[in-house]
Design a protein around this motif. Sequence first.
Motif, PDB file in Angstrom:
ATOM      1  N   TRP A 198       0.864  -1.172   0.000  1.00  0.00           N
ATOM      2  CA  TRP A 198       0.000   0.000   0.000  1.00  0.00           C
ATOM      3  C   TRP A 198       0.899   1.220   0.000  1.00  0.00           C
ATOM      4  O   TRP A 198       1.721   1.389   0.900  1.00  0.00           O
ATOM      5  N   ASP A 200       1.597   5.614  -1.207  1.00  0.00           N
ATOM      6  CA  ASP A 200       1.094   6.938  -1.537  1.00  0.00           C
ATOM      7  C   ASP A 200       1.872   7.472  -2.729  1.00  0.00           C
ATOM      8  O   ASP A 200       3.043   7.140  -2.914  1.00  0.00           O
ATOM      9  N   GLY A 201       1.216   8.308  -3.517  1.00  0.00           N
ATOM     10  CA  GLY A 201       1.918   8.966  -4.608  1.00  0.00           C
ATOM     11  C   GLY A 201       1.964   8.177  -5.889  1.00  0.00           C
ATOM     12  O   GLY A 201       3.000   8.132  -6.549  1.00  0.00           O
ATOM     13  N   ALA A 207      -5.526   8.657  -3.036  1.00  0.00           N
ATOM     14  CA  ALA A 207      -4.479   8.999  -2.069  1.00  0.00           C
ATOM     15  C   ALA A 207      -3.601   7.788  -1.770  1.00  0.00           C
ATOM     16  O   ALA A 207      -2.376   7.894  -1.686  1.00  0.00           O
ATOM     17  N   THR A 208      -4.194   6.636  -1.594  1.00  0.00           N
ATOM     18  CA  THR A 208      -3.448   5.400  -1.370  1.00  0.00           C
ATOM     19  C   THR A 208      -3.860   4.389  -2.431  1.00  0.00           C
ATOM     20  O   THR A 208      -5.007   4.361  -2.873  1.00  0.00           O
ATOM     21  N   HIS A 219       7.836   6.075  -4.903  1.00  0.00           N
ATOM     22  CA  HIS A 219       6.613   6.472  -4.218  1.00  0.00           C
ATOM     23  C   HIS A 219       6.954   7.443  -3.084  1.00  0.00           C
ATOM     24  O   HIS A 219       8.059   7.414  -2.532  1.00  0.00           O
ATOM     25  N   GLU A 220       5.970   8.250  -2.750  1.00  0.00           N
ATOM     26  CA  GLU A 220       6.168   9.213  -1.676  1.00  0.00           C
ATOM     27  C   GLU A 220       6.359   8.515  -0.335  1.00  0.00           C
ATOM     28  O   GLU A 220       7.243   8.880   0.442  1.00  0.00           O
ATOM     29  N   SER A 221       5.555   7.544  -0.058  1.00  0.00           N
ATOM     30  CA  SER A 221       5.675   6.782   1.184  1.00  0.00           C
ATOM     31  C   SER A 221       5.013   5.427   1.003  1.00  0.00           C
ATOM     32  O   SER A 221       4.142   5.252   0.144  1.00  0.00           O
ATOM     33  N   LEU A 223       2.968   2.542   3.166  1.00  0.00           N
ATOM     34  CA  LEU A 223       2.247   2.308   4.412  1.00  0.00           C
ATOM     35  C   LEU A 223       2.480   0.899   4.937  1.00  0.00           C
ATOM     36  O   LEU A 223       2.690   0.710   6.135  1.00  0.00           O
TER      37      LEU A 223
END
Length: 290
Positions: A198, A200-201, A207-208, A219-221, A223
Amino acid sequence: MADRRRVNGPGGLSTPPIYEDDSTSLASRTRKPDGVRGIYLKTGVTPSASGSAYLEMESRSGVNGGMKLTCTVHGPRSLPRSAPFAPHMVLSTHVKYAPFATRQRRGYLRDSSERDLSTHLETALRGAVIADRWPKSGVDVVVTVVEGEMARHAAVEQGLEEWDMMNVLSGCITVAGAALADAGIDCVDTVCGGVAAWVDGVPGQAATALVLDPVPSEHESILAACCVAYLPSRDEITNLWFKGRLPAADADAHRTLMARAVHAGRGTSQALGASLHGALEDPLSSSESF
């Protein structure tokens, strides 16, 4: 008479090499969320070993070279006389980064991350190998990460090292399964690795999003991520590694993430099966799906 044992320096000034910063090589994901990278797999690369394999992942966005791994299998061979009696085959795994695998030079002794990868790899292979057919014998599986996907110091600074280990473990499982098949060791099925996360970005997504075969730097982050060792013919999982935190409101998030990781493992098993069938027909052939 000139001193032949002395190495003289250059006559003029010399300029040290300057390398580009890793931040310039960051790129966004161009593949679809359910798309996996192509792999190049070849068996029988080390004639002195009982079985061997070489795995190369497709470079991310064409910027840097992809991850490269080699695996050698030694055995089955008799245990030393000082070893206790073992009714099953004794399997030992060893995962090590080459000193030149990342820009920050690795040490020759294994660190904690490499020991964790070895433990997960042993668990994954133990569920696939038929150990009863090789009593009082031992097999050594050695995986070397020749090139990593990203510089080590960049992964540490950005907090992506723990997520990058997921891809490394998946590659280790796949290349070790091919090497075991090349060595002729009896297995219930050819084990392969798969990763889902999962993140972000993702361009064009919410959003996810849930993606297969994630590259942390794209990816930004991240999860949560899940890496599985999958047996496609038996539809079984021999090792499961989950890391991260998912929202408690979604009760099926963990199950969905694991199912997508299994789906990624099925895609890897297709390339792995094509390589092994090609090696049986032509020893000089290989599987390439870039």
